[in-house]
Design an enzyme around this catalytic site. Structure first.
Site, PDB file in Angstrom:
ATOM      1  N   GLU A 311       0.826  -1.212   0.000  1.00 54.56           N
ATOM      2  CA  GLU A 311       0.000   0.000   0.000  1.00 54.56           C
ATOM      3  C   GLU A 311       0.855   1.254   0.000  1.00 54.56           C
ATOM      4  O   GLU A 311       0.659   2.163  -0.820  1.00 54.56           O
ATOM      5  CB  GLU A 311      -0.941   0.004   1.210  1.00 54.56           C
ATOM      6  CG  GLU A 311      -1.895   1.188   1.256  1.00 54.56           C
ATOM      7  CD  GLU A 311      -2.931   1.113   0.152  1.00 54.56           C
ATOM      8  OE1 GLU A 311      -2.797   1.893  -0.834  1.00 54.56           O
ATOM      9  OE2 GLU A 311      -3.846   0.286   0.244  1.00 54.56           O
ATOM     10  N   ASP A 315       1.083   4.056  -3.023  1.00 55.53           N
ATOM     11  CA  ASP A 315       0.602   5.421  -2.810  1.00 55.53           C
ATOM     12  C   ASP A 315       1.699   6.445  -3.041  1.00 55.53           C
ATOM     13  O   ASP A 315       1.496   7.467  -3.721  1.00 55.53           O
ATOM     14  CB  ASP A 315       0.062   5.576  -1.383  1.00 55.53           C
ATOM     15  CG  ASP A 315      -1.186   4.750  -1.124  1.00 55.53           C
ATOM     16  OD1 ASP A 315      -1.780   4.258  -2.101  1.00 55.53           O
ATOM     17  OD2 ASP A 315      -1.564   4.585   0.050  1.00 55.53           O
ATOM     18  N   SER A 568      -7.316   1.590  -4.072  1.00 57.56           N
ATOM     19  CA  SER A 568      -6.128   2.071  -3.369  1.00 57.56           C
ATOM     20  C   SER A 568      -5.220   2.856  -4.299  1.00 57.56           C
ATOM     21  O   SER A 568      -4.476   3.737  -3.862  1.00 57.56           O
ATOM     22  CB  SER A 568      -5.332   0.892  -2.790  1.00 57.56           C
ATOM     23  OG  SER A 568      -6.014   0.292  -1.725  1.00 57.56           O
TER      24      SER A 568
END
Length: 651
Positions: A311, A315, A568
Site C-alpha cells: 500500500e 501510494d 487504493s
C-alpha cells in the site's frame, strides 16, 4: 440537527417515549442486541468507579451543511473563503446554556460541582461516579461484558436522560458503545495480559482493511515501459497523464501541500521508491516524503512483503511522481503494537477532536500511551497541519461501526472541508460487497454477516466513503486491447481482479448537492433489486463520487516490479490531480479547492463519463455504469483541462 437525522437510519435511534422508570426521563439510546463477539457476564461490582463522560451537543451543527455549501458551491459568492481552525472551534462549541443546564441537573442529583470537570474543548463534562450514582442518573443497569478475546467492558442496554436535556446531550459514556474499561475500587487502573488485543488491532495490519490486490511479479526479463500502446496491460505514470490530460509538473508552491495517510505497520521501502523513480521519474530519485509521525508511527523495515509494503509503496511512488517537485507529506499513524484508526489521525490534525463528543472509542481506536508496551508518549492531539489534499486508501465496512461513531467522524470531515481541505477515500474493491466480500444477512445495525461464499446477502457499503463530506473514489480500467492514443472512450468500470466499490449508505441521508444525480439514476436506470438488497429509498447518500484508473498499476515492491489493482491506486491518483489544480490556484492568489463535491456535481461535464461495466457482489451483478452519475464510477474520471479551467475561474 444532523445527529438525530443520522441515527434515524441506525440501530441506536433515540426513542421519544418516556422511560417506564420515571416520567421525567426519556430513553436517549438503546440497543436491541449484544454486538457479535460479546457475552454478558456479571452485574457490576457496586464498589466499582465509573469514569462518566457526557458529550454536550455541539452548537450550530444544523447550520454546518449550509456553511460548507457557502465555501464550496460554485454559485456561492463566498466560494473559497475558507474558515480558520479558530473560527471552526468557536462556531461548534457547546452553548453556555447546554453547559449550565447539564451541570445544574448533575448538582441537583447529588454530583457536587467540584467533581465535575469540563474538557479544554468545552465539548464534554466528566466525573467519577459510583455504580449506584450512575445507574440512578441514567435510569439503567450496568453489566460486565466480555469479548471473545477476553477483554472486559462495562456497558448497558439502554439509558435515559431528563427529557428537557435531550437537546443538550449527544452521548453518555459508559453506556452502549463498549468503550470504557472497568475501574478498580481503589481508583487504580490495571490492564491484564488477556486484555491485549489480537495482533493487528490497527487498521494497517494485513487483513484488517481493503489493501491493493495483486502484487504479481512481472515476468523476467520484462522491464517497465512508457509505451502508451500497452496501457491496457501496464499502467505507468505516463498512461495516467495521457488518460486525464494533465502535464508533467515542474513547479511547487510553498502554500500547497499533499498528504498521504498510512497506518503502521504498513510502510514504504526507500529502495523501492528509488527503483520506481529511476524508471519513471529520474529527477525524483532520492526524494522521500515529509514524515509526520503520529502516535509513534514508524516506517518499519522489519516486515518486508507485499502485505506490509504494498500500500505505502503504491501510494507514494505515484503521488510523488505525479506532483514532483511539490513535496508530499506522509502521515504515518500508530505504533507497532496497537496500530491506529482514522480517529487517531483526526486527533492529530485537530486537537479538539480528541475529546469531541466523548472522545475516541477504545474498541475501535488505539489508546496512547500504549498500555501494551508500544509508544509511551502522550496521544497526539493537535500539532499537525492538515494538508490541502488528504488521500487515504483504507476503509471499514459501514456495518462494522455504530452510526454515532460514523457521524462523529463525518462531522470532522465536514469541518476540514470548511477549512479548505479535500478529503479523499477509496471506495472499496469488492463491488457492492464489503471488505473481503462480506455481505449482510438482514437489516439493521445488529444484523450478522452472511456466511463466507453465501450466494445471497444485503449490499455492504464502505465507510468513510459514505460520509457526504468526503470524496469517495472508485476504480476504472483501460478496456482490453485498447490503445488509449486512438480510442475516444478508452475506459470502463474496473472488472479485472477488483470491482469498484459503490452503492448506497444505510446510515447517511442524501446531501443536497447529490440529490438530483441520484434521482436521475434511480429513475432512468432503476436497479433490479428491492429493499432486501440495498437502501432503495432514494433518500440516502450514494457513492462513489468520482473515479480514476485502478487496474494493472506497475509498482516497485520489495526489489521487483509487480502489478497491483484497487481503488487504493485510484484515490492517490485523483488526489495528485487536485494537488496540481491547487498549485495553479495558489499561484494566482486564490485558495485551495477544498470540498470539491458540490462543484463537480453542478458541473459533471468536466468529468469523463464512464458508461460501461458494473460492480458485482453479494451474488448479484451489482449496479451498472450508466450515462451521468452511477454507483459504480460516480461522475467519472478527471478531465484535467476542463477541471482546471472550471476551478481557476471560481472564487
Amino acid at each position: 440537527m444532523l445527529y438525530s437525522r443520522l441515527l434515524a437510519f441506525g440501530a441506536f435511534a433515540a426513542a421519544s417515549l418516556a422511560s417506564p422508570l420515571t416520567s421525567t426521563h426519556s430513553i436517549h439510546e438503546r440497543r436491541s442486541e449484544i454486538p457479535a463477539g460479546w457475552t454478558r457476564r456479571d452485574v457490576l461490582d457496586r464498589r466499582a468507579i465509573l469514569p462518566v463522560k457526557i458529550g454536550l451537543a455541539q452548537s450550530n451543527l444544523d447550520k454546518a451543511a449550509d456553511w460548507l455549501h457557502e465555501v464550496s458551491h460554485p454559485s456561492s459568492e463566498k466560494y473559497g473563503k475558507h474558515w480558520t481552525a479558530k473560527q471552526i472551534a468557536e462556531a461548534f462549541a457547546p452553548s453556555e446554556e447546554s453547559v449550565r443546564a447539564v451541570k445544574s441537573w448533575l448538582v441537583s442529583a447529588g454530583i457536587s460541582e467540584s467533581r465535575i470537570k469540563q474538557s479544554q474543548s468545552l465539548s464534554w463534562l466528566h466525573f467519577d461516579a459510583t455504580v449506584d450514582e450512575a445507574e440512578d442518573l441514567f435510569k439503567t443497569k450496568y453489566h460486565v461484558f466480555e469479548h471473545i478475546s477476553g477483554q472486559p467492558h462495562v456497558a448497558c442496554d439502554e439509558y435515559s436522560v431528563p427529557s428537557h436535556l435531550r437537546q443538550h446531550i449527544d452521548i453518555v459514556s459508559p453506556t452502549l458503545h463498549f468503550d470504557t474499561k472497568l475501574g478498580q475500587p481503589d481508583n487504580k487502573r490495571s490492564v491484564s495480559k488477556r486484555d491485549r488485543p489480537g495482533t493487528g488491532r490497527g487498521i494497517g495490519w494485513p487483513g484488517h482493511w481493503n489493501p491493493p490486490k495483486g502484487g504479481w511479479r512481472l515476468p523476467w526479463p520484462h522491464r517497465p515501459t512508457t509505451d502508451l500502446s500497452t496501457c491496457d496491460e501496464y499502467i505507468v505514470p505516463d498512461c495516467l497523464r495521457y488518460l486525464y490530460q494533465f502535464p508533467t509538473n515542474y513547479g511547487a508552491n510553498p502554500q500547497n501541500s499533499y498528504g498521504i495517510v498510512e497506518y503502521t505497520p504498513q510502510a514504504y521501502v526507500p529502495s523501492d521508491l528509488d527503483m520506481f523513480f529511476r524508471n519513471f521519474s529520474s529527477r525524483s530519485v532520492g526524494t522521500r516524503p515529509i514524515l509526520d509521525s503520529i502516535d509513534g508511527g514508524v516506517v518499519q523495515q522489519t516486515n518486508m512483503s507485499f502485505g506490509y509494503n504494498g500500500e505505502s509503496d503504491l501510494d507514494l511512488e505515484y503521488a510523488i511522481t505525479l506532483v514532483y517537485p511539490q513535496p508530499v507529506t506522509l502521515y504515518q499513524v500508530g505504533d507497532l503494537v496497537e496500530g491506529a484508526s482514522f480517529n487517531n489521525f483526526l486527533d492529530a490534525i485537530d486537537g479538539s477532536y480528541c475529546t469531541y463528543e466523548g472522545g475516541d472509542d477504545p474498541t475501535q481506536d488505539a489508546i496512547y500511551p500504549d498500555p501494551y508496551g508500544g509508544y509511551q508518549g502522550p496521544e497526539n492531539c493537535g500539532g499537525y497541519t492538515a494538508t490541502k489534499v488528504i488521500s487515504t486508501s483504507y476503509a471499514y465496512n459501514e456495518h462494522d461501526l455504530t452510526p454515532f461513531y460514523e457521524m462523529r467522524q463525518c462531522n470532522e470531515y465536514m469541518k476540514l472541508g470548511m477549512m479548505g481541505v479535500s478529503v479523499l477515500y477509496s471506495s472499496g474493491d469488492y463491488g457492492v460487497a464489503g471488505n473481503g466480500g462480506q455481505c449482510i444477512n438482514g437489516t439493521g445495525a445488529d444484523a450478522n454477516y452472511t456466511a463466507p461464499g453465501a450466494a445471497y446477502g444485503r449490499f455492504n457499503p464502505s465507510f468513510p466513503g459514505t460520509c457526504p463530506y468526503v470524496t469517495a473514489v472508485g476504480a476504472t480500467q483501460v478496456k482490453n486491447n485498447t490503445d488509449i492514443t486512438t480510442s475516444t472512450q478508452p475506459e470502463e468500470a474496473c472488472e479485472t481482479v477488483i470491482y469498484s466499490g459503490g452503492g448506497f449508505s444505510n446510515v447517511f441521508p442524501i446531501p443536497s448537492y447529490q440529490a438530483a444525480a441520484v434521482k436521475r439514476y434511480l429513475t432512468n436506470y432503476p436497479p433490479p433489486y428491492g429493499a432486501d438488497r440495498y437502501n432503495n429509498s432514494g433518500q440516502v447518500r450514494g457513492f462513489p463520487d468520482v473515479s480514476a484508473n485502478g487496474a494493472n498499476y506497475v509498482i516497485a515492491i520489495d526489489g521487483n516490479f509487480s502489478l497491483v489493482y484497487g481503488t487504493s491506486a485510484s484515490s492517490p491518483t485523483f488526489g495528485s490531480i487536485l494537488t496540481l489544480i491547487n498549485q495553479e490556484r495558489l499561484n494566482i492568489g486564490k485558495s485551495s479547492v477544498g470540498f470539491i463535491n458540490p462543484t463537480l456535481y453542478a458541473n459533471p461535464w468536466v468529468m469523463n463519463d464512464i458508461t460501461e461495466g458494473g460492480n458485482q457482489g453479494c451474488g448479484t451483478p451489482g449496479f451498472s455504469a450508466e450515462p451521468g452519475w452511477d454507483p459504480v464510477t460516480g461522475l467519472g474520471t478527471p478531465n484535467y483541462p476542463k477541471m482546471s479551467a472550471l476551478f481557476l475561474g471560481l472564487g
